[in-house]
Each structure stands twice: as structure tokens, then as C-alpha cells.
Design a protein around this motif. Structure first.
Motif, PDB file in Angstrom:
ATOM      1  N   ALA A  58     -14.114  22.913  23.046  1.00 60.75           N
ATOM      2  CA  ALA A  58     -13.522  22.748  24.372  1.00 60.75           C
ATOM      3  C   ALA A  58     -13.070  21.312  24.591  1.00 60.75           C
ATOM      4  O   ALA A  58     -13.685  20.376  24.093  1.00 60.75           O
ATOM      5  N   GLU A  59     -11.979  21.165  25.349  1.00 62.74           N
ATOM      6  CA  GLU A  59     -11.490  19.829  25.688  1.00 62.74           C
ATOM      7  C   GLU A  59     -12.482  19.152  26.633  1.00 62.74           C
ATOM      8  O   GLU A  59     -12.977  19.776  27.569  1.00 62.74           O
ATOM      9  N   PRO A  60     -12.793  17.882  26.407  1.00 57.64           N
ATOM     10  CA  PRO A  60     -13.731  17.165  27.272  1.00 57.64           C
ATOM     11  C   PRO A  60     -13.217  17.088  28.718  1.00 57.64           C
ATOM     12  O   PRO A  60     -12.018  17.071  28.960  1.00 57.64           O
ATOM     13  N   SER A  61     -14.119  17.012  29.645  1.00 55.93           N
ATOM     14  CA  SER A  61     -13.800  16.960  31.062  1.00 55.93           C
ATOM     15  C   SER A  61     -13.011  15.696  31.406  1.00 55.93           C
ATOM     16  O   SER A  61     -13.282  14.616  30.878  1.00 55.93           O
ATOM     17  N   ALA A  62     -12.070  15.838  32.323  1.00 54.17           N
ATOM     18  CA  ALA A  62     -11.292  14.693  32.791  1.00 54.17           C
ATOM     19  C   ALA A  62     -12.159  13.697  33.558  1.00 54.17           C
ATOM     20  O   ALA A  62     -11.791  12.538  33.712  1.00 54.17           O
ATOM     21  N   GLU A  63     -13.315  14.122  34.014  1.00 53.55           N
ATOM     22  CA  GLU A  63     -14.231  13.238  34.741  1.00 53.55           C
ATOM     23  C   GLU A  63     -14.825  12.151  33.843  1.00 53.55           C
ATOM     24  O   GLU A  63     -15.322  11.143  34.332  1.00 53.55           O
ATOM     25  N   LEU A  64     -14.769  12.345  32.531  1.00 59.44           N
ATOM     26  CA  LEU A  64     -15.326  11.377  31.587  1.00 59.44           C
ATOM     27  C   LEU A  64     -14.369  10.223  31.283  1.00 59.44           C
ATOM     28  O   LEU A  64     -14.770   9.211  30.718  1.00 59.44           O
ATOM     29  N   ARG A  65     -13.108  10.372  31.656  1.00 53.69           N
ATOM     30  CA  ARG A  65     -12.090   9.371  31.305  1.00 53.69           C
ATOM     31  C   ARG A  65     -12.386   8.012  31.921  1.00 53.69           C
ATOM     32  O   ARG A  65     -12.841   7.919  33.057  1.00 53.69           O
ATOM     33  N   VAL A  66     -12.147   6.980  31.120  1.00 56.86           N
ATOM     34  CA  VAL A  66     -12.391   5.596  31.539  1.00 56.86           C
ATOM     35  C   VAL A  66     -11.238   4.715  31.057  1.00 56.86           C
ATOM     36  O   VAL A  66     -10.578   5.040  30.089  1.00 56.86           O
ATOM     37  N   PRO A  67     -11.011   3.593  31.720  1.00 54.04           N
ATOM     38  CA  PRO A  67     -10.006   2.653  31.207  1.00 54.04           C
ATOM     39  C   PRO A  67     -10.414   2.179  29.807  1.00 54.04           C
ATOM     40  O   PRO A  67     -11.591   1.919  29.545  1.00 54.04           O
ATOM     41  N   PHE A  68      -9.443   2.083  28.918  1.00 56.61           N
ATOM     42  CA  PHE A  68      -9.736   1.687  27.545  1.00 56.61           C
ATOM     43  C   PHE A  68     -10.452   0.350  27.483  1.00 56.61           C
ATOM     44  O   PHE A  68     -11.383   0.168  26.708  1.00 56.61           O
ATOM     45  N   ALA A  69     -10.045  -0.586  28.327  1.00 55.23           N
ATOM     46  CA  ALA A  69     -10.645  -1.927  28.325  1.00 55.23           C
ATOM     47  C   ALA A  69     -12.125  -1.888  28.715  1.00 55.23           C
ATOM     48  O   ALA A  69     -12.881  -2.783  28.358  1.00 55.23           O
ATOM     49  N   LYS A  70     -12.550  -0.846  29.425  1.00 54.22           N
ATOM     50  CA  LYS A  70     -13.938  -0.738  29.862  1.00 54.22           C
ATOM     51  C   LYS A  70     -14.739   0.277  29.045  1.00 54.22           C
ATOM     52  O   LYS A  70     -15.902   0.530  29.347  1.00 54.22           O
ATOM     53  N   SER A  71     -14.115   0.855  28.031  1.00 52.83           N
ATOM     54  CA  SER A  71     -14.835   1.829  27.204  1.00 52.83           C
ATOM     55  C   SER A  71     -15.808   1.092  26.299  1.00 52.83           C
ATOM     56  O   SER A  71     -15.480   0.076  25.704  1.00 52.83           O
ATOM     57  N   GLY A  72     -17.005   1.579  26.227  1.00 55.43           N
ATOM     58  CA  GLY A  72     -18.025   0.933  25.410  1.00 55.43           C
ATOM     59  C   GLY A  72     -18.196   1.645  24.078  1.00 55.43           C
ATOM     60  O   GLY A  72     -17.360   2.450  23.665  1.00 55.43           O
ATOM     61  N   ALA A  73     -19.286   1.342  23.427  1.00 55.47           N
ATOM     62  CA  ALA A  73     -19.597   1.994  22.162  1.00 55.47           C
ATOM     63  C   ALA A  73     -19.995   3.439  22.423  1.00 55.47           C
ATOM     64  O   ALA A  73     -20.455   3.786  23.510  1.00 55.47           O
ATOM     65  N   PHE A  74     -19.808   4.266  21.439  1.00 58.87           N
ATOM     66  CA  PHE A  74     -20.227   5.669  21.470  1.00 58.87           C
ATOM     67  C   PHE A  74     -19.487   6.512  22.494  1.00 58.87           C
ATOM     68  O   PHE A  74     -20.033   7.464  23.032  1.00 58.87           O
TER      69      PHE A  74
END
Length: 77
Positions: A17-33
Motif C-alpha cells: 500500500a502507498e504510505p499515508s500522505a500524513e507522513l510527508r515532511v519537507p525534505f530539508a527536515k527529513s531525518g534518518a530512517f
């Protein structure tokens, strides 16, 4: 009528299944994992998937299937 079919669509034993849109974050603020798959245009305000990845990969299982297409047996390079 002929239709274009990706090799990854043939013989899928399990659908991911495609991941939920609620998980989306700005690339600059995306962390590890978290999945780094860019949603939309890659620009200064890029948004990435953000789904958790436990295996140290850059993309979640859903987006990995989009990014990588399996090689076909007998293909000449």
C-alpha cells in the motif's frame, strides 16, 4: 487493445500500500530512517514521503518498487 505493463506488475504475490500522505515532511527536515522519495517537483520546498524505513534504505518498500525495476532474465546489455 495492447496496454503497457511494467514487469513489476506481473506476478505480484503481495501488494504494498502507498504510505499515508500524513507522513510527508519537507525534505530539508527529513531525518534518518524515513523515506526520501520526493513527492512532486524537486525544488527548495521539496516534500518527501516520510514513511519509516527500518532497513537503512533511502526509500520505503512502496517507492523502492517504483525506483528500481527488476532485470528480466535473458536481457542483453
Amino acid at each position: 487493445m495492447n496496454q503497457l505493463v511494467r514487469m513489476s506488475q506481473i506476478g505480484d504475490a503481495e501488494q504494498i500500500a502507498e504510505p499515508s500522505a500524513e507522513l510527508r515532511v519537507p525534505f530539508a527536515k527529513s531525518g534518518a530512517f524515513v523515506c526520501k522519495f520526493i513527492i512532486g517537483e524537486p525544488n527548495d520546498a521539496a516534500i518527501c514521503c516520510g514513511a519509516p524505513v527500518a532497513d537503512g534504505k533511502s526509500w520505503c518498500a512502496f517507492h523502492r518498487r517504483i525506483v528500481f525495476e527488476p532485470t528480466r532474465p535473458g536481457r542483453i546489455r
